[in-house]
Design an enzyme around this catalytic site. Structure first.
Site, PDB file in Angstrom:
ATOM      1  N   ASP A 169     -21.567-120.141 -55.841  1.00 12.53           N
ATOM      2  CA  ASP A 169     -20.835-120.553 -57.027  1.00 12.53           C
ATOM      3  C   ASP A 169     -21.503-121.845 -57.525  1.00 12.53           C
ATOM      4  O   ASP A 169     -22.393-122.401 -56.862  1.00 12.53           O
ATOM      5  CB  ASP A 169     -19.359-120.767 -56.700  1.00 12.53           C
ATOM      6  CG  ASP A 169     -18.447-120.460 -57.883  1.00 12.53           C
ATOM      7  OD1 ASP A 169     -18.932-120.466 -59.027  1.00 12.53           O
ATOM      8  OD2 ASP A 169     -17.248-120.211 -57.671  1.00 12.53           O
ATOM      9  N   HIS A 194     -12.841-125.441 -58.557  1.00 13.46           N
ATOM     10  CA  HIS A 194     -13.601-126.266 -59.500  1.00 13.46           C
ATOM     11  C   HIS A 194     -13.380-127.755 -59.226  1.00 13.46           C
ATOM     12  O   HIS A 194     -14.223-128.576 -59.595  1.00 13.46           O
ATOM     13  CB  HIS A 194     -13.172-125.958 -60.941  1.00 13.46           C
ATOM     14  CG  HIS A 194     -13.667-124.630 -61.440  1.00 13.46           C
ATOM     15  ND1 HIS A 194     -13.018-123.458 -61.175  1.00 13.46           N
ATOM     16  CD2 HIS A 194     -14.768-124.313 -62.153  1.00 13.46           C
ATOM     17  CE1 HIS A 194     -13.684-122.465 -61.728  1.00 13.46           C
ATOM     18  NE2 HIS A 194     -14.755-122.952 -62.316  1.00 13.46           N
TER      19      HIS A 194
END
Length: 531
Positions: free
Chosen positions: A260, A189
């Site tokens: 993603d 992330h």
């Protein structure tokens, strides 16, 4: 008249085809309806990643969407632990590591069945689960309890069971994070993790669960923002070697390939979202998930296709796969839902059996790692001190556990929130001397291996009566716990897991769970039976 997927594809403009590959994120609330419809009309988006909301609000939102293909969007959600992970009122299961501890494929299948049934009842078609990453490095901040364990065979068989269970209820599944995130010490992330694994190791371990998922009929595979030097110099998200050569050709996957989230630092830290989208589509991805906004992505893809940087054949291949999944969603799928204004009515008729399944899984996963002097079970009615050590500044992180213990004993609670000091520890130690029973309970959210929750008493003995260290999450939380007569782990902070732990401590349920990983707390397969 029903048109074939190819006929629909042939009738679409280039702008529409490009838009179909973009799946932005929106809240699962009816208030988001106009923004979603605007994105459908202006950018022809193919799907929506749902964020937080409620069951009934999500049902109302999705039921208000256009139904004809290709305008009807696919609704997807990150619901690894059940619909309740994203939608209030839904069923929440323990984390996957708890399934590994229970060791029961039947429970993994039921998890898939319940999740798909409840998801489809509100209109969610694509379940972004299961996680098929191995539990590779304990310090991973992103995998942790989301993994089924550190054995490729165990991860594969539990993942297969989930996929088959979801398919039996009409749910489409998306395995993640290809080619394997488990051996990354960094969080994708925020940065691009480097997987220092040989190609041989990855083929014999990391890729095994994905191969089994393909044979089980998984509908989609999410490619992680991962740099695997043994496979390619480029990140997997934008790598033709990883997507086209390995996943498509070598492993034979013909379903949707999903990136993603494009706004994640794992890819956004090294290139713009627009460049990532263009390169990912060109490399073989079909769905470009969660950009910050669809407009610049749509414009960049239009330019890339017109210039030939992304061949039209590649775009049409992606869009056709998306349309095939859309065609599997019955247009009347929401007809049987009660109106959202109908008070407390719920869209999933079998909710009680679903909650029972979550409860059974939670109870089967409780693992007892030490029990010196038969410290467990506790006698009811004793004075109990509970010390919670959450990995976040939330004094209610162990509320379900505290409430359940309170039904059996007189309870005093102390919270050591992140940033606690030595004086706080000394105060708790002094209090503990006056109690007959003490429970030290670090709490960790799934996917978080947070050092603040593990910072504890460094192996010092806990004063007071019979003491238990209880990890409401990963067994790694026990590393910072004081020395206690008993150690127990739930592998999850879900309410059902907290309730199961409390009942186990008081001997109300048998304890049968086994460690699904090798770690500081013990070896895979360790676990004492009780009751």
């Amino acid at each position: 008249m029903r048109h074939s997927t190819q006929e629909i594809l042939d009738s679409m403009s280039l702008e529409e085809k490009v838009g179909q590959t973009i799946f932005p994120a929106f809240p699962a609330t009816y208030a988001a309806r106009e923004a979603i419809l605007d994105a459908v009309e202006r950018y022809w988006i193919g799907g929506v990643l749902l964020r937080a909301g409620s069951l009934m609000d999500a049902a109302k939102l999705i039921g208000s969407m256009p139904t004809p293909l290709p305008r009807r969007p696919i609704f997807a959600a990150d619901i690894e632990r059940g619909v309740g992970e994203r939608l209030a009122g839904g069923i929440t299961f323990p984390a996957n590591l708890g399934i590994g501890a229970a060791g029961d494929e039947g429970l993994a299948r039921v998890h898939g069945e319940v999740t798909a049934a409840e998801a489809r009842s509100v209109g969610i078609q694509l379940i972004l689960a299961p996680v098929l990453d191995l539990f590779g490095v304990p310090e991973s901040p992103i995998v942790g309890t989301r993994s089924y364990g550190d054995s490729a065979e165990d991860v594969a068989r539990f993942g297969e069971a989930f996929i088959r269970g979801a398919a039996s209820r009409g749910g489409a599944t998306c395995a993640k994070h290809f080619p394997g995130h488990g051996f990354a010490a960094e969080d994708s992330h925020s940065t691009l993790p480097v997987i220092e694994r040989t190609a041989e190791k990855m083929r014999s371990q990391d890729l095994v669960p994905f191969g089994r998922a393909i044979r089980a009929g998984v509908d989609a595979i999410m490619v992680g923002h991962l740099h695997c030097p043994a496979l390619d110099d480029r990140p997997a998200t934008i790598s033709p070697r990883v997507i086209r050569d390995l996943l498509r050709q070598e492993m034979g996957f013909g379903g949707l390939v999903v990136t993603d989230a494009l706004l994640m630092g794992g890819i956004a830290s090294i290139m713009t979202e627009e460049d990532a989208a263009v390169q990912a589509l060109g490399a073989g991805a079909d769905v470009l998930l969660c950009p910050t906004h669809p407009a610049p992505i749509h414009a960049a893809l239009m330019e890339a296709v017109k210039s030939g940087d992304v061949p039209r054949e590649r775009l049409e291949e992606a869009v056709k796969r998306i349309l095939i999944l859309k065609s599997r969603q019955p247009s009347g799928a929401l007809d049987s839902l009660p109106a959202p204004e109908g008070g407390e009515g719920r869209p999933y008729d079998a909710v009680e059996s679903g909650r029972d399944a979550a409860k059974s899984l939670a109870e089967a996963s409780v693992c007892l790692l030490r029990n010196e002097g038969d410290a467990i079970p506790f006698e009811k009615g004793k004075r109990v001190l509970i010390v919670t050590v959450p990995d976040r500044p939330d004094p209610f992180a162990a509320e379900a556990f505290i409430d359940t213990v309170s039904r059996c004993s007189r309870v005093t609670v102390q919270h050591l929130l992140p940033g606690w000091r030595r004086s706080d520890r000394e105060r708790v130690e002094e209090m503990a001397r006056d109690f007959e029973r003490v429970i030290w309970a670090p709490v960790g959210k799934p996917a978080a291996w947070n050092s603040s929750a593990r910072a504890g008493l460094g192996g010092e003995a806990m004063p007071g009566g019979h003491a238990v260290a209880l990890a409401l999450g990963s067994p790694g939380l026990l590393e910072g716990a004081p020395r206690t007569a008993a150690e127990m782990c739930t592998f999850s902070d879900a309410a059902v897991s907290q309730e199961a732990a409390a009942r186990a401590i008081f001997g109300e349920i048998p304890v049968r769970g086994k460690l699904p990983i090798d770690c500081a707390a013990g070896r895979r397969g360790d676990g004492l039976q009780l009751g």
